[in-house]
Write a protein that holds these residues in place. Structure first.
Motif, PDB file in Angstrom:
ATOM      1  N   TYR A  86       8.460  -5.884  -2.014  1.00 48.44           N
ATOM      2  CA  TYR A  86       7.262  -5.078  -2.267  1.00 48.44           C
ATOM      3  C   TYR A  86       6.818  -5.197  -3.720  1.00 48.44           C
ATOM      4  O   TYR A  86       7.594  -4.967  -4.652  1.00 48.44           O
ATOM      5  N   GLN A  87       5.547  -5.572  -3.903  1.00 45.13           N
ATOM      6  CA  GLN A  87       4.897  -5.528  -5.211  1.00 45.13           C
ATOM      7  C   GLN A  87       3.490  -4.987  -5.005  1.00 45.13           C
ATOM      8  O   GLN A  87       2.765  -5.444  -4.113  1.00 45.13           O
ATOM      9  N   ASP A  88       3.076  -4.043  -5.806  1.00 43.90           N
ATOM     10  CA  ASP A  88       1.791  -3.388  -5.627  1.00 43.90           C
ATOM     11  C   ASP A  88       0.630  -4.371  -5.526  1.00 43.90           C
ATOM     12  O   ASP A  88      -0.188  -4.302  -4.596  1.00 43.90           O
ATOM     13  N   GLU A  89       0.542  -5.281  -6.474  1.00 43.61           N
ATOM     14  CA  GLU A  89      -0.591  -6.202  -6.495  1.00 43.61           C
ATOM     15  C   GLU A  89      -0.586  -7.129  -5.287  1.00 43.61           C
ATOM     16  O   GLU A  89      -1.629  -7.437  -4.713  1.00 43.61           O
ATOM     17  N   ASN A  90       0.592  -7.574  -4.902  1.00 44.79           N
ATOM     18  CA  ASN A  90       0.711  -8.426  -3.720  1.00 44.79           C
ATOM     19  C   ASN A  90       0.259  -7.704  -2.469  1.00 44.79           C
ATOM     20  O   ASN A  90      -0.438  -8.265  -1.611  1.00 44.79           O
ATOM     21  N   ARG A  91       0.625  -6.430  -2.345  1.00 46.23           N
ATOM     22  CA  ARG A  91       0.254  -5.650  -1.158  1.00 46.23           C
ATOM     23  C   ARG A  91      -1.242  -5.317  -1.160  1.00 46.23           C
ATOM     24  O   ARG A  91      -1.865  -5.248  -0.104  1.00 46.23           O
ATOM     25  N   LYS A  92      -1.818  -5.126  -2.347  1.00 43.93           N
ATOM     26  CA  LYS A  92      -3.260  -4.901  -2.421  1.00 43.93           C
ATOM     27  C   LYS A  92      -4.010  -6.133  -1.922  1.00 43.93           C
ATOM     28  O   LYS A  92      -5.045  -6.012  -1.233  1.00 43.93           O
ATOM     29  N   LYS A  93      -3.495  -7.307  -2.252  1.00 40.66           N
ATOM     30  CA  LYS A  93      -4.114  -8.554  -1.772  1.00 40.66           C
ATOM     31  C   LYS A  93      -3.971  -8.678  -0.250  1.00 40.66           C
ATOM     32  O   LYS A  93      -4.873  -9.176   0.421  1.00 40.66           O
ATOM     33  N   ALA A  94      -2.841  -8.209   0.264  1.00 41.96           N
ATOM     34  CA  ALA A  94      -2.630  -8.248   1.716  1.00 41.96           C
ATOM     35  C   ALA A  94      -3.628  -7.343   2.433  1.00 41.96           C
ATOM     36  O   ALA A  94      -4.157  -7.685   3.493  1.00 41.96           O
ATOM     37  N   TYR A 106     -13.836  -1.500   2.667  1.00 38.17           N
ATOM     38  CA  TYR A 106     -12.811  -0.458   2.639  1.00 38.17           C
ATOM     39  C   TYR A 106     -12.613   0.073   1.238  1.00 38.17           C
ATOM     40  O   TYR A 106     -13.039  -0.540   0.248  1.00 38.17           O
ATOM     41  N   GLU A 107     -11.941   1.215   1.155  1.00 35.44           N
ATOM     42  CA  GLU A 107     -11.469   1.776  -0.102  1.00 35.44           C
ATOM     43  C   GLU A 107     -10.053   2.272   0.097  1.00 35.44           C
ATOM     44  O   GLU A 107      -9.723   2.816   1.157  1.00 35.44           O
ATOM     45  N   ILE A 108      -9.201   2.088  -0.884  1.00 36.26           N
ATOM     46  CA  ILE A 108      -7.832   2.588  -0.815  1.00 36.26           C
ATOM     47  C   ILE A 108      -7.859   4.111  -0.963  1.00 36.26           C
ATOM     48  O   ILE A 108      -8.377   4.641  -1.944  1.00 36.26           O
ATOM     49  N   ASN A 109      -7.336   4.811   0.034  1.00 36.23           N
ATOM     50  CA  ASN A 109      -7.359   6.274   0.039  1.00 36.23           C
ATOM     51  C   ASN A 109      -6.118   6.895  -0.591  1.00 36.23           C
ATOM     52  O   ASN A 109      -6.151   8.013  -1.092  1.00 36.23           O
ATOM     53  N   LYS A 110      -5.009   6.150  -0.519  1.00 40.39           N
ATOM     54  CA  LYS A 110      -3.741   6.692  -1.036  1.00 40.39           C
ATOM     55  C   LYS A 110      -2.985   5.582  -1.749  1.00 40.39           C
ATOM     56  O   LYS A 110      -2.797   4.498  -1.201  1.00 40.39           O
ATOM     57  N   TYR A 111      -2.560   5.886  -2.965  1.00 37.49           N
ATOM     58  CA  TYR A 111      -1.823   4.891  -3.745  1.00 37.49           C
ATOM     59  C   TYR A 111      -0.742   5.588  -4.555  1.00 37.49           C
ATOM     60  O   TYR A 111      -1.017   6.413  -5.421  1.00 37.49           O
ATOM     61  N   ILE A 112       0.509   5.271  -4.255  1.00 42.08           N
ATOM     62  CA  ILE A 112       1.655   5.741  -5.028  1.00 42.08           C
ATOM     63  C   ILE A 112       2.359   4.489  -5.548  1.00 42.08           C
ATOM     64  O   ILE A 112       2.911   3.714  -4.758  1.00 42.08           O
ATOM     65  N   PRO A 113       2.307   4.234  -6.855  1.00 37.92           N
ATOM     66  CA  PRO A 113       2.879   3.000  -7.403  1.00 37.92           C
ATOM     67  C   PRO A 113       4.307   2.740  -6.931  1.00 37.92           C
ATOM     68  O   PRO A 113       5.137   3.648  -6.889  1.00 37.92           O
TER      69      PRO A 113
END
Length: 257
Positions: A86-94, A106-113
């Protein structure tokens, strides 16, 4: 799941005009089922007030499939985008790749680093939830079956409402106390409640096994195996523990009458 087992479950739920959740998955990929839409439509016809959902890895979800699922009466899809690490930036790209495939903004509704990324969006009548989780940190050991996620420091004391609110039925009709039991695993076999083929859903839900699970998981106290290492979140307040113990005491007294 065979149509025979599914029809039996639907028929018994129809007796009470069931209006709760029906989740059409258990460690499988529902979108591989070519009969999925017709099964959803059948359930909705029999149980018009129920809420139908399923979990998916999203690999087989296309715009056309989303449209056909919407027409079938499906209420919700929960997509988990898995990764080896798991890496935040990698998952955002996914997440971006997934929505680009569907041609949906879309928009990200929930983000916990370093823990969770989530998008929730209404697509016609379907609630689409797309999630990325850092399972190595917050993953559940599935009743002790996933040893790598069992931490020695875990010793659950908090209550759990799962046995109160759900009954899990495998493709073979075997029933388990909650969704954290892998069907037919060596550990899960010890906690199998019964089979829907030869018992009613109500007899299984009110069985001694389920009653004992509820009693042991109702208050704030050290939990038994395999629940002792479960980290499913429960939002119960510690202030309620005195009331919980009084309820348990009364239930014990009533059971002896």
């Amino acid at each position: 799941m065979s149509q025979l087992i599914m029809d039996k479950v639907i028929s018994e739920l129809k007796e009470i005009d069931y209006d709760g959740l029906i989740s059409l998955n258990l460690y499988n990929e529902p979108l591989l089922n070519n009969e999925l839409e017709s099964q959803i439509q059948n359930i909705k016809n029999q149980l018009p007030n129920c809420f139908i959902s399923f979990n998916s890895n999203g690999d087989y979800l296309t715009s056309d499939r989303l449209e056909s699922l919407n027409k079938s009466g499906l209420d919700e899809i929960r997509v988990t985008l898995h990764s080896n690490t798991y890496q935040d930036e990698n998952r955002k790209k996914a997440v971006q790749k997934f929505f680009n495939k569907l041609n949906i903004e879309y928009e990200i509704n929930k983000y916990i680093p370093n823990e969770t990324i989530q998008v929730e969006k209404e697509i016609d009548s379907i609630n689409l939830i797309v999630m990325c989780h850092n399972w190595s940190e917050i993953g559940n050991d599935r009743a002790g079956s996933v040893k790598s996620l069992t931490k020695d420091t875990k010793n659950r004391n908090s209550p759990c409402m799962k046995p109160f609110r759900e009954l899990v039925i495998s493709a073979e009709g075997n029933c388990y106390p909650c969704c954290n039991f892998f069907p037919n695993s060596e550990i899960s076999e010890k906690f199998k409640i019964g089979n829907i083929g030869n018992k009613s859903i109500y007899d299984i839900f009110s069985s001694d096994v389920m009653v004992n699970f509820r009693k042991k998981l109702f208050d704030f106290s050290p939990k038994f195996h395999p629940c002792s290492t479960c980290n499913d979140v429960d939002n119960s307040s510690l202030d309620s523990n005195e009331s919980r113990k009084l309820i348990l005491k009364k239930a014990l007294k009533d059971s002896k009458c």
